[in-house]
Design an enzyme around this catalytic site. Structure first.
Site, PDB file in Angstrom:
ATOM      1  N   LYS A  98       0.858  -1.193   0.000  1.00  0.00           N
ATOM      2  CA  LYS A  98       0.000   0.000   0.000  1.00  0.00           C
ATOM      3  C   LYS A  98       0.881   1.225   0.000  1.00  0.00           C
ATOM      4  CE  LYS A  98      -4.454   0.918   0.204  1.00  0.00           C
ATOM      5  NZ  LYS A  98      -5.567   0.094  -0.275  1.00  0.00           N
TER       6      LYS A  98
HETATM    7  P1  NAD Z   1     -12.968   7.876  -2.915  1.00  0.00           P
HETATM    8  O1  NAD Z   1     -11.966   8.906  -2.597  1.00  0.00           O
HETATM    9  O2  NAD Z   1     -13.399   7.665  -4.323  1.00  0.00           O
HETATM   10  O3  NAD Z   1     -14.306   8.112  -2.052  1.00  0.00           O
HETATM   11  C1  NAD Z   1     -14.328   8.275  -0.662  1.00  0.00           C
HETATM   12  C2  NAD Z   1     -15.706   8.749  -0.266  1.00  0.00           C
HETATM   13  O4  NAD Z   1     -15.802   8.829   1.159  1.00  0.00           O
HETATM   14  C3  NAD Z   1     -16.030  10.156  -0.784  1.00  0.00           C
HETATM   15  O5  NAD Z   1     -17.398  10.212  -1.141  1.00  0.00           O
HETATM   16  C4  NAD Z   1     -15.765  11.052   0.433  1.00  0.00           C
HETATM   17  O6  NAD Z   1     -16.494  12.282   0.392  1.00  0.00           O
HETATM   18  C5  NAD Z   1     -16.273  10.123   1.522  1.00  0.00           C
HETATM   19  N1  NAD Z   1     -15.773  10.467   2.848  1.00  0.00           N
HETATM   20  C6  NAD Z   1     -14.537  10.873   3.194  1.00  0.00           C
HETATM   21  N2  NAD Z   1     -14.488  11.093   4.518  1.00  0.00           N
HETATM   22  C7  NAD Z   1     -15.711  10.802   4.999  1.00  0.00           C
HETATM   23  C8  NAD Z   1     -16.292  10.823   6.285  1.00  0.00           C
HETATM   24  N3  NAD Z   1     -15.580  11.192   7.342  1.00  0.00           N
HETATM   25  N4  NAD Z   1     -17.589  10.444   6.401  1.00  0.00           N
HETATM   26  C9  NAD Z   1     -18.292  10.062   5.327  1.00  0.00           C
HETATM   27  N5  NAD Z   1     -17.819  10.032   4.087  1.00  0.00           N
HETATM   28  C10 NAD Z   1     -16.536  10.391   3.935  1.00  0.00           C
HETATM   29  O7  NAD Z   1     -12.387   6.522  -2.281  1.00  0.00           O
HETATM   30  P2  NAD Z   1     -12.771   5.017  -2.652  1.00  0.00           P
HETATM   31  O8  NAD Z   1     -11.816   4.541  -3.673  1.00  0.00           O
HETATM   32  O9  NAD Z   1     -14.242   4.907  -2.895  1.00  0.00           O
HETATM   33  O10 NAD Z   1     -12.368   4.276  -1.291  1.00  0.00           O
HETATM   34  C11 NAD Z   1     -13.242   4.244  -0.167  1.00  0.00           C
HETATM   35  C12 NAD Z   1     -12.808   3.137   0.762  1.00  0.00           C
HETATM   36  O11 NAD Z   1     -12.819   1.887   0.045  1.00  0.00           O
HETATM   37  C13 NAD Z   1     -11.403   3.265   1.328  1.00  0.00           C
HETATM   38  O12 NAD Z   1     -11.394   2.697   2.625  1.00  0.00           O
HETATM   39  C14 NAD Z   1     -10.576   2.405   0.407  1.00  0.00           C
HETATM   40  O13 NAD Z   1      -9.387   1.932   1.023  1.00  0.00           O
HETATM   41  C15 NAD Z   1     -11.543   1.273   0.133  1.00  0.00           C
HETATM   42  N6  NAD Z   1     -11.279   0.503  -1.083  1.00  0.00           N
HETATM   43  C16 NAD Z   1     -11.262   1.098  -2.312  1.00  0.00           C
HETATM   44  C17 NAD Z   1     -11.066   0.317  -3.449  1.00  0.00           C
HETATM   45  C18 NAD Z   1     -11.121   0.892  -4.838  1.00  0.00           C
HETATM   46  O14 NAD Z   1     -11.071   0.119  -5.808  1.00  0.00           O
HETATM   47  N7  NAD Z   1     -11.251   2.189  -5.014  1.00  0.00           N
HETATM   48  C19 NAD Z   1     -10.830  -1.069  -3.317  1.00  0.00           C
HETATM   49  C20 NAD Z   1     -10.863  -1.644  -2.054  1.00  0.00           C
HETATM   50  C21 NAD Z   1     -11.100  -0.844  -0.944  1.00  0.00           C
END
Ligand code: NAD
Length: 443
Positions: free
Chosen positions: A132
């Site tokens: 990561k």
């Molecule tokens: P992103 O940046 O696209 O979206 C994050 C979202 O969370 C946004 O809508 C943001 O406004 C919101 N957010 C941020 N802080 C917040 C809070 N305190 N309360 C509520 N909402 C909040 O990120 P993502 O890629 O969707 O990732 C989200 C989660 O999923 C992370 O934990 C990431 O590690 C995990 N994840 C992502 C992927 C991927 O393919 N993108 C894969 C596995 C896991």
């Protein structure tokens, strides 16, 4: 097997002789999420009776890189950011894991996420290890040019520590397909030829895979369907609440909506919106494309992120940040199933409370595995220069993630444990076998 020096025979000695040595390196990574991850690992290790020498190795990332990233800002000043890449394990294959841009990124958080990636890839039977990366920066405060400069310099600082056979980054919070295109271009410029296999989650035009953008959200929905099936329910007609409306949350909401679920609330960093009759997700997506946030969406009432988590619903999908469900609110969660789209949204204490309350928690390393499964498919396609259709990608992903769910369910039922310990148990089991077979070098 014990010739490797990793077998059971040296275990008693190992645990009594090593405490001082290990405490020092443990301090380096200490933090709530890392400590939680190690606790789950220890519990899972006990359940499957893991070799203690192997378990000791699993608790420590193999390598951690800290780089300083100087960036020319739009006002022509130079700001220096701190970037990390933690490479947890390469026993099963090249390191694999996302790059996060967020103001709260620390070495400890990146180490926790890298550790989770190792076990996610192991559980999903992928030939990949865990890594990561992250930069401590608020991406919303950067212009496009500044973000590009930051990404290119970070990539260049990592140099050959990443690469298609070494370590393959992907998007995470605050990064996206465009960020991956810049990483791929920088790496390719430096080695002198196009190397699409260095990252996944890149745009289709530069060698990305169809289906990758929505893969994590679609995987969340496949896991929600399996969980509902165990409760004798179907996705159609169920109610779902989604925290976070970024890549994972918005796709999870859309695919669930398309399958007939009623999405009664969603949120992002600006707060939440609620409509007990169900939100029109395609319309909301258009609104967010224009306004950037869900706040103010007309056919809804505002709700806080805290209230949203406690709404009555069939499926709660936390898809934003870690540590959202803790001992403080676990007693008030009214969902029947929690499907963790985010990494680490439920802490250890809350997992126990939810388990005792008979709420099924489908853990992160299983529930958000759709992303890394399709990243694996993208990597394979990039290396072969041969591309699959979106249906092929989605159907193959479904088979892998559903197969993993069944494996987790089997161990959960056999040992009468929660899904998180069972998922980690199956992941530790595969990695343990591989580590014992490969042995310790030098012996
Ligand atoms: P992103 O940046 O696209 O979206 C994050 C979202 O969370 C946004 O809508 C943001 O406004 C919101 N957010 C941020 N802080 C917040 C809070 N305190 N309360 C509520 N909402 C909040 O990120 P993502 O890629 O969707 O990732 C989200 C989660 O999923 C992370 O934990 C990431 O590690 C995990 N994840 C992502 C992927 C991927 O393919 N993108 C894969 C596995 C896991």
């Amino acid at each position: 097997m014990n010739h490797s020096g990793t077998g059971h025979s040296g275990s008693a000695q190992a645990s009594s002789e090593q405490p001082h040595f290990y405490q020092a390196s443990e301090e380096l990574y200490r933090g709530e999420m890392f400590d939680n991850t190690i606790k789950i690992l220890e519990e899972a290790g006990k359940v499957i009776n893991c070799d203690p020498n192997v378990l000791t190795r699993m608790k420590r990332p193999k390598k951690a890189i800290i780089v300083s990233v100087p960036v020319r800002m739009d006002d022509y000043t130079v700001r220096t950011f701190t970037g990390y890449r933690v490479q947890h394990s390469s026993t099963l294959g090249p390191y694999k894991g996302g790059i996060r841009y967020h103001q709260d990124v620390t070495l400890s958080e990146v180490a926790a996420l890298a550790t989770l990636m190792t076990f996610k890839c192991s559980l999903l039977n992928l030939p990949l290890g865990g890594g990561k990366g992250g930069i401590t920066v608020d991406p919303l405060k950067l212009s496009r040019t500044e973000k590009q400069n930051l990404t290119r310099r970070y990539t260049s600082e990592l140099g050959t520590l990443i690469g298609p056979q070494v370590d393959i980054p992907a998007p995470d919070m605050g990064t996206d397909a465009q960020t991956m295109a810049w990483m791929m271009d920088t790496y390719s410029q430096e080695i002198g030829f196009a190397q699409p296999g260095v990252v996944t989650g890149k745009p289709v035009e530069v060698g990305g895979s169809l289906g990758r953008n929505g893969a994590t959200g679609l995987g969340v929905v496949f896991i929600a369907e399996k969980g509902l099936e165990k409760l004798g329910k179907k996705m159609s007609g169920t109610t779902m609440v989604v925290q976070g409306f970024g890549n994972v949350g918005s796709h999870a909401a859309l695919y669930a909506h398309q399958r007939g679920a009623k999405i009664t609330a969603v949120s992002d960093v600006s707060g939440g919106i609620h409509n007990p009759n169900g939100l029109d997700i395609p319309d909301l997506l258009k609104y967010v494309a224009e306004k950037k946030v869900v706040k103010g969406y007309p056919q809804s009432e505002p709700i806080s992120n805290e209230q949203l988590l406690e709404l009555p619903c069939d499926v709660l999908a936390p898809c934003a940040m870690e540590n959202q469900i803790t001992e403080a609110n676990a007693g008030r969660i009214q969902a029947k199933i929690v499907v963790e789209g985010a990494n680490g949204p439920t802490n250890g204490g809350a997992t126990k409370i939810l388990h005792e309350r008979d709420i099924l928690v489908c853990p992160d390393i299983l529930a958000n595995g759709g992303g890394v499964i399709v990243s694996y498919f993208e990597w394979v396609q990039s290396l072969q220069y041969f591309f699959w259709t979106e249906n092929e990608v989605n159907e193959r992903m479904r088979q892998v993630i559903v197969g993993a769910f069944d494996k987790v369910w089997e161990l959960k039922t056999e040992k009468k444990i929660d899904m998180r310990t069972a998922a980690m148990g199956q992941a530790v089991r595969r990695l343990e076998r591989a580590m014992l077979l490969r042995g310790l070098y030098p012996r």
